[in-house]
Design a protein around this motif. Structure first.
Motif, PDB file in Angstrom:
ATOM      1  N   HIS A  85       0.832  -1.201   0.000  1.00 32.42           N
ATOM      2  CA  HIS A  85       0.000   0.000   0.000  1.00 32.42           C
ATOM      3  C   HIS A  85       0.873   1.260   0.000  1.00 32.42           C
ATOM      4  O   HIS A  85       0.634   2.189  -0.783  1.00 32.42           O
ATOM      5  CB  HIS A  85      -0.919  -0.027   1.227  1.00 32.42           C
ATOM      6  N   VAL A  86       1.876   1.296   0.864  1.00 29.78           N
ATOM      7  CA  VAL A  86       2.761   2.463   0.951  1.00 29.78           C
ATOM      8  C   VAL A  86       3.547   2.637  -0.347  1.00 29.78           C
ATOM      9  O   VAL A  86       3.707   3.764  -0.839  1.00 29.78           O
ATOM     10  CB  VAL A  86       3.705   2.348   2.173  1.00 29.78           C
ATOM     11  N   THR A  87       4.003   1.553  -0.928  1.00 31.96           N
ATOM     12  CA  THR A  87       4.724   1.631  -2.204  1.00 31.96           C
ATOM     13  C   THR A  87       3.822   2.214  -3.289  1.00 31.96           C
ATOM     14  O   THR A  87       4.257   3.059  -4.088  1.00 31.96           O
ATOM     15  CB  THR A  87       5.232   0.237  -2.616  1.00 31.96           C
ATOM     16  N   ALA A  88       2.556   1.806  -3.298  1.00 32.54           N
ATOM     17  CA  ALA A  88       1.600   2.349  -4.280  1.00 32.54           C
ATOM     18  C   ALA A  88       1.373   3.839  -4.042  1.00 32.54           C
ATOM     19  O   ALA A  88       1.341   4.624  -4.995  1.00 32.54           O
ATOM     20  CB  ALA A  88       0.280   1.590  -4.212  1.00 32.54           C
ATOM     21  N   LEU A  89       1.226   4.252  -2.787  1.00 29.74           N
ATOM     22  CA  LEU A  89       1.048   5.677  -2.476  1.00 29.74           C
ATOM     23  C   LEU A  89       2.258   6.488  -2.934  1.00 29.74           C
ATOM     24  O   LEU A  89       2.113   7.578  -3.502  1.00 29.74           O
ATOM     25  CB  LEU A  89       0.831   5.878  -0.978  1.00 29.74           C
ATOM     26  N   GLN A  90       3.448   5.959  -2.695  1.00 32.55           N
ATOM     27  CA  GLN A  90       4.667   6.651  -3.112  1.00 32.55           C
ATOM     28  C   GLN A  90       4.744   6.774  -4.631  1.00 32.55           C
ATOM     29  O   GLN A  90       5.121   7.827  -5.163  1.00 32.55           O
ATOM     30  CB  GLN A  90       5.898   5.944  -2.574  1.00 32.55           C
ATOM     31  N   ALA A  91       4.366   5.724  -5.342  1.00 35.06           N
ATOM     32  CA  ALA A  91       4.377   5.757  -6.810  1.00 35.06           C
ATOM     33  C   ALA A  91       3.360   6.756  -7.335  1.00 35.06           C
ATOM     34  O   ALA A  91       3.626   7.496  -8.286  1.00 35.06           O
ATOM     35  CB  ALA A  91       4.110   4.364  -7.363  1.00 35.06           C
ATOM     36  N   ILE A  92       2.191   6.794  -6.715  1.00 35.64           N
ATOM     37  CA  ILE A  92       1.159   7.762  -7.135  1.00 35.64           C
ATOM     38  C   ILE A  92       1.650   9.185  -6.887  1.00 35.64           C
ATOM     39  O   ILE A  92       1.531  10.048  -7.749  1.00 35.64           O
ATOM     40  CB  ILE A  92      -0.167   7.493  -6.408  1.00 35.64           C
ATOM     41  N   ALA A  93       2.214   9.422  -5.698  1.00 31.82           N
ATOM     42  CA  ALA A  93       2.703  10.752  -5.351  1.00 31.82           C
ATOM     43  C   ALA A  93       3.835  11.199  -6.272  1.00 31.82           C
ATOM     44  O   ALA A  93       3.949  12.381  -6.593  1.00 31.82           O
ATOM     45  CB  ALA A  93       3.177  10.783  -3.894  1.00 31.82           C
ATOM     46  N   ALA A  94       4.636  10.251  -6.706  1.00 31.67           N
ATOM     47  CA  ALA A  94       5.737  10.574  -7.609  1.00 31.67           C
ATOM     48  C   ALA A  94       5.258  10.814  -9.043  1.00 31.67           C
ATOM     49  O   ALA A  94       5.992  11.335  -9.869  1.00 31.67           O
ATOM     50  CB  ALA A  94       6.772   9.457  -7.598  1.00 31.67           C
ATOM     51  N   GLY A  95       4.024  10.401  -9.314  1.00 28.66           N
ATOM     52  CA  GLY A  95       3.477  10.593 -10.659  1.00 28.66           C
ATOM     53  C   GLY A  95       4.000   9.611 -11.674  1.00 28.66           C
ATOM     54  O   GLY A  95       3.875   9.825 -12.862  1.00 28.66           O
ATOM     55  N   LEU A  96       4.556   8.534 -11.193  1.00 31.86           N
ATOM     56  CA  LEU A  96       5.141   7.562 -12.096  1.00 31.86           C
ATOM     57  C   LEU A  96       4.518   6.178 -11.900  1.00 31.86           C
ATOM     58  O   LEU A  96       4.371   5.728 -10.773  1.00 31.86           O
ATOM     59  CB  LEU A  96       6.649   7.424 -11.824  1.00 31.86           C
ATOM     60  N   PRO A  97       4.180   5.491 -12.977  1.00 29.21           N
ATOM     61  CA  PRO A  97       3.768   4.090 -12.830  1.00 29.21           C
ATOM     62  C   PRO A  97       4.982   3.267 -12.430  1.00 29.21           C
ATOM     63  O   PRO A  97       6.114   3.613 -12.794  1.00 29.21           O
ATOM     64  CB  PRO A  97       3.241   3.701 -14.194  1.00 29.21           C
ATOM     65  N   ARG A  98       4.744   2.187 -11.697  1.00 31.82           N
ATOM     66  CA  ARG A  98       5.869   1.338 -11.287  1.00 31.82           C
ATOM     67  C   ARG A  98       6.283   0.460 -12.426  1.00 31.82           C
ATOM     68  O   ARG A  98       5.602   0.109 -13.305  1.00 31.82           O
ATOM     69  CB  ARG A  98       5.476   0.471 -10.107  1.00 31.82           C
TER      70      ARG A  98
END
Length: 102
Positions: A89-102
Motif C-alpha cells: 500500500h505504501v509503495t503504491a502511495l509513493q508511486a502515485i505521489a511521484a506521478g510515475l507508474p511502477r
C-alpha cells in the motif's frame, strides 16, 4: 500495453486515515494495548474498535484479550499478512505521489 497504474495496488482495508494509522503504529514483533493505541492516534474507543474489526477481519491484526488485575485489556499485533499489505500500500502511495507508474 500501458503500465498498470499503482492505484490498483491500494488496499481497501487501508484506505481510511485511521486504519492506515493503526497499521503504521504497529511494528513487526511489537504488541500494543488498545488504550495506548487510542491515545497515540488521538481517536475514540468506538472509531478505533471499528478500525480494529475491519483490519482483524482482513487478517492484518492479531487481537489478544486478557486481564491486568481485574481490568480487561486488549492487545494488538500486526500479522505477517498485514505487514506485507502495508508495504504494498505504501509503495503504491509513493508511486502515485511521484506521478510515475511502477
Amino acid at each position: 500495453m500501458a503500465a498498470r497504474h499503482p492505484r490498483h495496488d491500494l488496499d481497501d482495508a487501508l484506505l481510511t486515515p485511521l486504519r492506515f494509522s493503526v497499521m503504521a503504529a504497529l511494528r513487526p514483533e511489537v504488541e500494543i494495548d488498545f488504550a495506548t493505541l487510542r491515545d497515540l492516534l488521538e481517536t475514540g474507543d468506538s472509531a478505533l474498535s471499528k478500525a480494529i474489526s475491519i483490519l482483524s477481519a482482513a487478517g492484518y491484526l492479531a487481537v489478544r484479550k486478557g486481564y491486568v488485575g481485574n481490568r480487561p485489556r486488549t492487545w494488538l499485533t500486526a500479522t505477517a499478512a498485514g505487514i506485507v499489505a502495508m508495504r504494498i500500500h505504501v509503495t503504491a502511495l509513493q508511486a502515485i505521489a511521484a506521478g510515475l507508474p511502477r
